[in-house]
Design a protein around this motif. Structure first.
Motif, PDB file in Angstrom:
ATOM      1  N   ALA A  26       0.847  -1.187   0.000  1.00  0.00           N
ATOM      2  CA  ALA A  26       0.000   0.000   0.000  1.00  0.00           C
ATOM      3  C   ALA A  26       0.886   1.241   0.000  1.00  0.00           C
ATOM      4  N   LEU A  27       0.770   2.046  -1.053  1.00  0.00           N
ATOM      5  CA  LEU A  27       1.545   3.285  -1.162  1.00  0.00           C
ATOM      6  C   LEU A  27       0.706   4.474  -0.710  1.00  0.00           C
ATOM      7  N   ALA A  28       1.368   5.430  -0.087  1.00  0.00           N
ATOM      8  CA  ALA A  28       0.722   6.684   0.292  1.00  0.00           C
ATOM      9  C   ALA A  28       1.761   7.792   0.214  1.00  0.00           C
ATOM     10  N   ALA A  29       1.453   8.820  -0.547  1.00  0.00           N
ATOM     11  CA  ALA A  29       2.331   9.983  -0.676  1.00  0.00           C
ATOM     12  C   ALA A  29       3.757   9.594  -1.047  1.00  0.00           C
ATOM     13  N   GLY A  30       3.885   8.641  -1.974  1.00  0.00           N
ATOM     14  CA  GLY A  30       5.197   8.286  -2.487  1.00  0.00           C
ATOM     15  C   GLY A  30       6.033   7.401  -1.588  1.00  0.00           C
ATOM     16  N   ARG A  31       5.424   6.828  -0.574  1.00  0.00           N
ATOM     17  CA  ARG A  31       6.150   5.936   0.327  1.00  0.00           C
ATOM     18  C   ARG A  31       5.339   4.675   0.573  1.00  0.00           C
ATOM     19  N   VAL A  32       6.009   3.622   1.024  1.00  0.00           N
ATOM     20  CA  VAL A  32       5.316   2.393   1.390  1.00  0.00           C
ATOM     21  C   VAL A  32       4.693   2.591   2.761  1.00  0.00           C
ATOM     22  N   HIS A  33       3.368   2.599   2.804  1.00  0.00           N
ATOM     23  CA  HIS A  33       2.668   2.734   4.082  1.00  0.00           C
ATOM     24  C   HIS A  33       2.591   1.391   4.806  1.00  0.00           C
ATOM     25  N   ALA A  34       2.357   0.337   4.035  1.00  0.00           N
ATOM     26  CA  ALA A  34       2.274  -1.008   4.616  1.00  0.00           C
ATOM     27  C   ALA A  34       2.589  -2.024   3.538  1.00  0.00           C
ATOM     28  N   ALA A  35       3.206  -3.135   3.927  1.00  0.00           N
ATOM     29  CA  ALA A  35       3.515  -4.215   2.988  1.00  0.00           C
ATOM     30  C   ALA A  35       3.508  -5.523   3.744  1.00  0.00           C
ATOM     31  N   GLY A  36       2.974  -6.566   3.091  1.00  0.00           N
ATOM     32  CA  GLY A  36       2.937  -7.873   3.727  1.00  0.00           C
ATOM     33  C   GLY A  36       1.787  -8.695   3.200  1.00  0.00           C
ATOM     34  N   ALA A  37       1.384  -9.694   3.954  1.00  0.00           N
ATOM     35  CA  ALA A  37       0.256 -10.536   3.570  1.00  0.00           C
ATOM     36  C   ALA A  37      -1.010  -9.690   3.521  1.00  0.00           C
ATOM     37  N   PRO A  38      -1.938  -9.991   2.595  1.00  0.00           N
ATOM     38  CA  PRO A  38      -3.152  -9.187   2.484  1.00  0.00           C
ATOM     39  C   PRO A  38      -3.905  -9.012   3.798  1.00  0.00           C
ATOM     40  N   ALA A  39      -3.973 -10.048   4.618  1.00  0.00           N
ATOM     41  CA  ALA A  39      -4.693  -9.946   5.886  1.00  0.00           C
ATOM     42  C   ALA A  39      -4.037  -8.960   6.840  1.00  0.00           C
ATOM     43  N   ASP A  40      -2.733  -8.732   6.663  1.00  0.00           N
ATOM     44  CA  ASP A  40      -2.024  -7.788   7.526  1.00  0.00           C
ATOM     45  C   ASP A  40      -2.050  -6.361   6.979  1.00  0.00           C
ATOM     46  N   VAL A  41      -2.283  -6.217   5.683  1.00  0.00           N
ATOM     47  CA  VAL A  41      -2.228  -4.899   5.050  1.00  0.00           C
ATOM     48  C   VAL A  41      -3.617  -4.295   4.848  1.00  0.00           C
ATOM     49  N   LEU A  42      -4.566  -5.108   4.407  1.00  0.00           N
ATOM     50  CA  LEU A  42      -5.911  -4.589   4.155  1.00  0.00           C
ATOM     51  C   LEU A  42      -6.678  -4.523   5.477  1.00  0.00           C
TER      52      LEU A  42
END
Length: 278
Positions: free
Chosen positions: A215-231
């Motif tokens: 998940a990107l926000a304002a040009g940076r990685v806000h969150a990354a990982g398994a879908p259950a951990d990111v969404l």
């Protein structure tokens, strides 16, 4: 098999003119898996994909393929390992579907090499996989938007790379064809081990088909990982400024985001509840 290839970004800074879009971004793409990049409009998703395929040179940092900077690799060598389907590709005027898909074989052609049976087989398989065989002799500019998108995907498949980057591969496709394309990419990943990185707007499709979500926000990685951990409710609020619920999809077992409109709020159920699926 693509699980032998690594693709990473280190302190990557990207922009256009005097505008910075991505700044000091670090990203590790899991080899042999499906990664989906999500985020609000203009957050840098397409810009990131362009740089990872060396179409856009970085202002700072670097993109590495197997430890080598992609912007220093010979174009043909890179194209034999990494393929890209950009967001709005343009076909030469009057080119037929078969000829366009055949261009995916160019990285495999030497200076003196001729078209081979292997090339024929790769094109035929790509056309069949995307259900475009019947369109082979049609001019690309005569096709509908959905048909053209499937033809471009066929060209990317014919390139037969171990790493495949796709910017909005479901653009112009109706729901049934979206599912077919994403199923196709999943089959490609499962059978060949192809590393797939795709930008998607549909969060639920991304969570359903990806092994790894960024998940990107304002040009940076806000969150990354398994879908259950990111969404999660918190991520959706931070990245999309949207209130939602996240539940477990009863069919796929993946997280399912349910937007909450202002007219669907209840007095005893605040929308600010955090947490994640499950």
């Amino acid at each position: 098999m693509s699980d032998t290839h690594s693709l990473t970004a280190e302190q990557l800074t990207l922009g256009y003119g005097d505008r910075t879009v991505i700044e000091d971004l670090d990203l590790v793409v899991p080899a042999g898996r499906i990664t989906a990049i999500v985020g609000a409009n203009a957050c840098g998703k397409s810009t990131l994909l362009r740089s990872m395929s060396r179409l856009l040179a970085p202002r700072g940092g670097r993109v590495l393929l197997d430890g080598r900077a992609v912007h220093g690799m010979p174009a043909k060598e890179l194209a034999r390992t990494l393929g890209l389907l950009p967001q709005s590709p343009i076909a030469p005027e009057g080119i037929t579907v078969a000829d366009l898909v055949g261009r995916g074989r160019h990285p495999h052609q030497g200076i003196f090499s001729r078209w081979s049976r292997e090339d024929d087989a790769a094109v035929a398989a790509a056309l069949e996989a995307t259900q475009t065989t019947a369109l082979a002799d049609r001019a690309v500019d005569e096709l509908s938007g959905g048909q053209r998108q499937r033809v471009w995907i066929a060209m990317a498949l014919a390139q037969h790379t171990d790493v495949l980057l796709l910017d909005e591969p479901t653009t112009f496709l109706d729901v049934s064809h979206q599912i077919e394309v994403l199923d196709l990419l999943t089959d490609l990943n499962r059978t060949r081990g192809t590393t797939v990185v795709m930008v998607l707007h549909d969060l639920n499709m991304a969570a359903r088909y990806a092994d790894h979500l960024v998940a990107l926000a304002a040009g940076r990685v806000h969150a990354a990982g398994a879908p259950a951990d990111v969404l999660t409710v918190d991520t959706v609020r931070a990245v999309f400024e949207l209130e939602c619920r996240v539940i477990v999809d009863p069919t796929s077992g993946t997280p399912l985001m349910l937007p909450i409109g202002r007219h669907h709020m209840t007095a005893d159920e605040p929308v600010a509840a955090g947490g994640r699926a499950g």
